[in-house]
Design a protein around this motif. Structure first.
Motif, PDB file in Angstrom:
ATOM      1  N   LYS A 195       0.838  -1.201   0.000  1.00  0.00           N
ATOM      2  CA  LYS A 195       0.000   0.000   0.000  1.00  0.00           C
ATOM      3  C   LYS A 195       0.873   1.251   0.000  1.00  0.00           C
ATOM      4  CE  LYS A 195      -3.524  -2.496   2.598  1.00  0.00           C
ATOM      5  NZ  LYS A 195      -4.163  -2.675   3.914  1.00  0.00           N
ATOM      6  N   SER A 196       0.267   2.394  -0.307  1.00  0.00           N
ATOM      7  CA  SER A 196       1.018   3.647  -0.315  1.00  0.00           C
ATOM      8  C   SER A 196       1.627   3.903   1.057  1.00  0.00           C
ATOM      9  CB  SER A 196       0.105   4.817  -0.721  1.00  0.00           C
ATOM     10  OG  SER A 196      -0.971   4.936   0.174  1.00  0.00           O
ATOM     11  N   SER A 197       2.813   4.476   1.068  1.00  0.00           N
ATOM     12  CA  SER A 197       3.573   4.792   2.289  1.00  0.00           C
ATOM     13  C   SER A 197       3.988   3.553   3.069  1.00  0.00           C
ATOM     14  CB  SER A 197       2.783   5.749   3.196  1.00  0.00           C
ATOM     15  OG  SER A 197       2.511   6.949   2.515  1.00  0.00           O
ATOM     16  N   SER A 198       4.104   2.424   2.385  1.00  0.00           N
ATOM     17  CA  SER A 198       4.588   1.207   3.055  1.00  0.00           C
ATOM     18  C   SER A 198       6.109   1.096   2.981  1.00  0.00           C
ATOM     19  CB  SER A 198       3.925  -0.043   2.448  1.00  0.00           C
ATOM     20  OG  SER A 198       4.247  -0.161   1.081  1.00  0.00           O
ATOM     21  N   GLY A 199       6.752   1.993   2.228  1.00  0.00           N
ATOM     22  CA  GLY A 199       8.210   1.995   2.145  1.00  0.00           C
ATOM     23  C   GLY A 199       8.772   1.344   0.894  1.00  0.00           C
ATOM     24  N   LYS A 200       7.929   1.109  -0.106  1.00  0.00           N
ATOM     25  CA  LYS A 200       8.361   0.398  -1.312  1.00  0.00           C
ATOM     26  C   LYS A 200       9.548   1.052  -2.012  1.00  0.00           C
ATOM     27  CE  LYS A 200       4.418   0.702  -3.413  1.00  0.00           C
ATOM     28  NZ  LYS A 200       3.622   1.417  -2.419  1.00  0.00           N
ATOM     29  N   GLY A 220       4.666 -16.776 -16.163  1.00  0.00           N
ATOM     30  CA  GLY A 220       4.529 -18.056 -15.479  1.00  0.00           C
ATOM     31  C   GLY A 220       4.744 -17.926 -13.988  1.00  0.00           C
ATOM     32  N   LYS A 221       3.872 -18.555 -13.204  1.00  0.00           N
ATOM     33  CA  LYS A 221       3.924 -18.383 -11.747  1.00  0.00           C
ATOM     34  C   LYS A 221       5.213 -18.897 -11.128  1.00  0.00           C
ATOM     35  CE  LYS A 221       1.286 -22.547 -10.719  1.00  0.00           C
ATOM     36  NZ  LYS A 221       0.069 -23.093 -10.117  1.00  0.00           N
ATOM     37  N   GLU A 222       5.896 -19.825 -11.800  1.00  0.00           N
ATOM     38  CA  GLU A 222       7.157 -20.337 -11.272  1.00  0.00           C
ATOM     39  C   GLU A 222       8.302 -19.319 -11.442  1.00  0.00           C
ATOM     40  OE1 GLU A 222       6.954 -21.434 -15.593  1.00  0.00           O
ATOM     41  OE2 GLU A 222       5.545 -21.416 -13.930  1.00  0.00           O
ATOM     42  N   ASN A 223       8.083 -18.305 -12.273  1.00  0.00           N
ATOM     43  CA  ASN A 223       9.123 -17.313 -12.564  1.00  0.00           C
ATOM     44  C   ASN A 223       8.903 -15.961 -11.892  1.00  0.00           C
ATOM     45  OD1 ASN A 223      10.479 -19.104 -14.355  1.00  0.00           O
ATOM     46  ND2 ASN A 223       8.948 -18.644 -15.906  1.00  0.00           N
ATOM     47  N   VAL A 224       7.752 -15.759 -11.258  1.00  0.00           N
ATOM     48  CA  VAL A 224       7.421 -14.458 -10.666  1.00  0.00           C
ATOM     49  C   VAL A 224       7.138 -14.642  -9.175  1.00  0.00           C
ATOM     50  CG1 VAL A 224       5.938 -12.427 -10.792  1.00  0.00           C
ATOM     51  CG2 VAL A 224       6.469 -13.701 -12.880  1.00  0.00           C
ATOM     52  N   VAL A 225       7.894 -13.926  -8.341  1.00  0.00           N
ATOM     53  CA  VAL A 225       7.798 -14.075  -6.885  1.00  0.00           C
ATOM     54  C   VAL A 225       7.254 -12.778  -6.278  1.00  0.00           C
ATOM     55  CG1 VAL A 225       9.090 -14.532  -4.759  1.00  0.00           C
ATOM     56  CG2 VAL A 225       9.795 -15.633  -6.917  1.00  0.00           C
ATOM     57  N   PRO A 226       6.102 -12.853  -5.579  1.00  0.00           N
ATOM     58  CA  PRO A 226       5.571 -11.649  -4.938  1.00  0.00           C
ATOM     59  C   PRO A 226       6.351 -11.312  -3.668  1.00  0.00           C
ATOM     60  CG  PRO A 226       4.181 -13.525  -4.411  1.00  0.00           C
ATOM     61  CD  PRO A 226       5.241 -14.025  -5.364  1.00  0.00           C
ATOM     62  N   VAL A 227       6.606 -10.023  -3.460  1.00  0.00           N
ATOM     63  CA  VAL A 227       7.254  -9.537  -2.242  1.00  0.00           C
ATOM     64  C   VAL A 227       6.331  -8.450  -1.696  1.00  0.00           C
ATOM     65  CG1 VAL A 227       9.306  -8.471  -1.241  1.00  0.00           C
ATOM     66  CG2 VAL A 227       9.554 -10.065  -3.167  1.00  0.00           C
ATOM     67  N   TYR A 228       5.463  -8.855  -0.773  1.00  0.00           N
ATOM     68  CA  TYR A 228       4.430  -7.950  -0.256  1.00  0.00           C
ATOM     69  C   TYR A 228       4.882  -7.271   1.034  1.00  0.00           C
ATOM     70  CZ  TYR A 228       0.008  -6.215   1.557  1.00  0.00           C
ATOM     71  OH  TYR A 228      -0.984  -5.393   2.059  1.00  0.00           O
ATOM     72  N   ILE A 229       4.930  -5.931   1.004  1.00  0.00           N
ATOM     73  CA  ILE A 229       5.297  -5.135   2.172  1.00  0.00           C
ATOM     74  C   ILE A 229       4.021  -4.815   2.933  1.00  0.00           C
ATOM     75  CG2 ILE A 229       6.466  -3.055   3.011  1.00  0.00           C
ATOM     76  CD1 ILE A 229       8.199  -4.946   1.235  1.00  0.00           C
ATOM     77  N   ASP A 230       3.974  -5.212   4.188  1.00  0.00           N
ATOM     78  CA  ASP A 230       2.789  -5.002   5.025  1.00  0.00           C
ATOM     79  C   ASP A 230       3.128  -3.982   6.117  1.00  0.00           C
ATOM     80  OD1 ASP A 230       0.208  -5.330   5.853  1.00  0.00           O
ATOM     81  OD2 ASP A 230       0.497  -7.304   6.741  1.00  0.00           O
ATOM     82  N   THR A 231       2.356  -2.923   6.161  1.00  0.00           N
ATOM     83  CA  THR A 231       2.573  -1.857   7.134  1.00  0.00           C
ATOM     84  C   THR A 231       1.227  -1.482   7.728  1.00  0.00           C
ATOM     85  OG1 THR A 231       4.380  -1.032   5.752  1.00  0.00           O
ATOM     86  CG2 THR A 231       3.569   0.450   7.444  1.00  0.00           C
TER      87      THR A 231
END
Length: 197
Positions: free
Chosen positions: A10-15, A115-126
């Motif tokens: 989300k916005s202001s999460s430090g991305k 392809g899902k095997e090639n893309v890794v989500p990195v979710y910042i939670d604040t």
């Protein structure tokens, strides 16, 4: 085969800060992907650094050539501004790993494209309070603060990153950025290092 790490939150999460620090880490050696936009270039921006700047006709040509991987459009007071990722040769998974900042929606499109095997989500939670405090602090520094736009973004993010949508996208791993950002960056760096071994 390389991987695409898609940094989102989300916005202001430090991305933006996290992105800059991850790009400096030699141990993970991630490559940058420059997104496109049709909005006008701002003072201090350079074509090919912040974005690849295209006009509407150039966007339509990429679209007609089926080169658009994902896109978002915003109806502004100055007309429609588009932001998009294109299959333009920047990403070659046989030649390394990549880092992209995106939205949950862009993650889904990029995952489905490569392809899902090639893309890794990195979710910042604040947490919401921390995000609001950061957003207020950032807006206070602007020459013409837009608190209304800040609030609109905050509320839109609550919907765009709802627990239902995160679950549907199968986002399970979260990286907390509520206190020390260095701890969050260290944890993400170690996570990426494990994924690229």
């Amino acid at each position: 085969m390389g991987k695409i790490f898609l940094l989102m939150g989300k916005s202001s999460s430090g991305k933006d800060t996290i992105y800059r620090e991850l790009m400096r880490k030699d141990e993970i050696n991630l490559k940058k992907v420059v997104s496109y936009t049709t909005r006008p270039m701002r003072e201090g921006e350079t074509d090919g650094v912040q974005y690849l700047f295209k006009n509407e006709e150039e966007y339509k040509k990429l679209k007609a050539d089926n080169k658009i991987i994902e896109e978002r459009a915003y109806d502004t007071k100055c007309g429609i501004w588009r932001y998009f990722t294109a299959d333009d040769g920047q990403i070659d998974l046989s030649d390394g790993d990549y880092l992209i900042i995106g939205t949950l929606e862009s993650y889904c499109y990029i995952r489905d494209y490569f392809g899902k095997e090639n893309v890794v989500p990195v979710y910042i939670d604040t947490n919401a309070r921390t995000r609001l405090e950061r957003a207020m602090h950032r807006e206070d520094k602007q020459e013409n603060p837009r608190y209304d736009e800040m609030c609109r973004r905050f509320l839109a993010d609550e919907e765009d990153f709802s627990e239902t949508k995160l679950s549907e996208a199968k986002i399970e791993k979260r990286f907390e950025n509520n206190a020390e950002i260095d701890d969050c960056i260290k944890e993400i760096t170690e996570y990426i290092a494990q994924k690229i071994r």
